[in-house]
Design an enzyme around this catalytic site. Structure first.
Site: not given
Ligand code: ADP
Length: 267
Positions: A130, A134-135, A148
């Protein structure tokens, strides 16, 4: 038995919310003198037993261009995942907020950062599945890191995991993923091409005005995303390489490209 990847809840200090995603809320926090991001896994959002098995492997993946998974707190309910904190949030928002103010070196540097993280994953036989802007997350020093990786395998939401589902990332997926769910490092390379397109358009959505069905049709007809205005010819050539289809024997519809030729720093 407790592994080294088990985080003791007594050592974890939770702070403010920094975001939310497929698995639930993300909080900032502290763990053993480090600033961390803690994913609080919402009830029913993740296949937790399978993830716990894989967490051992994932905590061992360690590279300066990967967002480090420090460990998992399974005693806590909901379960939570403890990651390296990336102060500047996700790359797609970062790009949009800085439109028109990023140099060519900055854009190429982002692609190089991510290609290094992805080359490391491939060398460890680990498929991201993925990859998208955004990741990817941005550190306080403006380093872009891959996040991710492999996590979609543990998502309990058909809309996200089935290629027919409304949340499936069709626009980042190679033809063999769309048709046969055939994930590989080569399908990650396809996504990397779309990732480069996102960087050079400063965070635009690929195939903005097309539905998933229309994208599949266009790809089958041989159409591809167009060269972003800011992308040099050499970078566009790399994108096109990532989106090649060759009718290989063992991998139907596989493409030509391996990480070796997506070494953006050598353009
Ligand atoms: P999920 O895996 O649950 O879909 P995400 O990885 O998309 O969640 O994370 C959602 C949001 O949280 C991201 O868009 C970012 O803003 C924040 N985030 C996620 N991981 C981190 C991190 N390691 N450090 C800072 N912010 C983070």
């Amino acid at each position: 038995s407790k592994g080294q990847w088990e985080v003791d809840p007594a050592e974890l200090i939770l702070g403010e919310e920094v975001g939310s995603g497929q698995f639930g809320l993300v909080l900032q926090g502290r763990w053993r003198e480090r600033r961390v991001a803690v994913k609080m896994v919402r009830e029913g959002a993740m296949s937790e037993e399978e993830f716990k098995e894989e967490a051992r492997v994932m905590t061992m993946l360690s590279h300066c261009k990967l967002v480090q998974l420090y460990g998992v707190c399974t005693q806590h309910s909901p379960m939570c995942l403890v990651f390296e904190l990336m102060e500047q949030g996700c790359l797609s928002d970062y790009l949009r907020a800085r439109r028109g103010r990023m140099s060519q070196d900055t854009l190429l540097g982002m692609c190089l950062d991510v290609s290094e993280g992805m080359a490391y994953l491939e060398s460890n036989n680990f498929i991201h599945r993925d990859l998208a802007a955004r990741n990817c997350l941005v550190s306080c020093n403006n380093v872009v890191k891959v996040s991710d990786f492999g996590m979609t395998r543990f998502v309990l939401d058909d809309q996200y995991t089935s290629s027919q589902g409304s949340k499936f990332p069709i626009k980042w997926s190679s033809p063999e993923v769309i048709k046969y769910c055939k994930f590989s490092s080569k399908s990650d390379v396809w996504s990397f091409g779309v990732f480069m397109w996102e960087v050079y358009t400063e965070g635009r959505l690929p195939y903005e005005n097309r539905s998933n069905g229309e994208v599949v049709e266009a790809l089958n007809a041989g159409l591809r995303l167009l060269k972003p205005r800011q992308a040099p010819e050499a970078v566009h050539l790399l994108m096109e390489w990532c989106w090649k289809e060759v009718g290989g024997k063992d991998l139907p519809g596989s493409h030509l490209c391996e990480w070796g030729c997506v070494w953006v720093g050598r353009v």
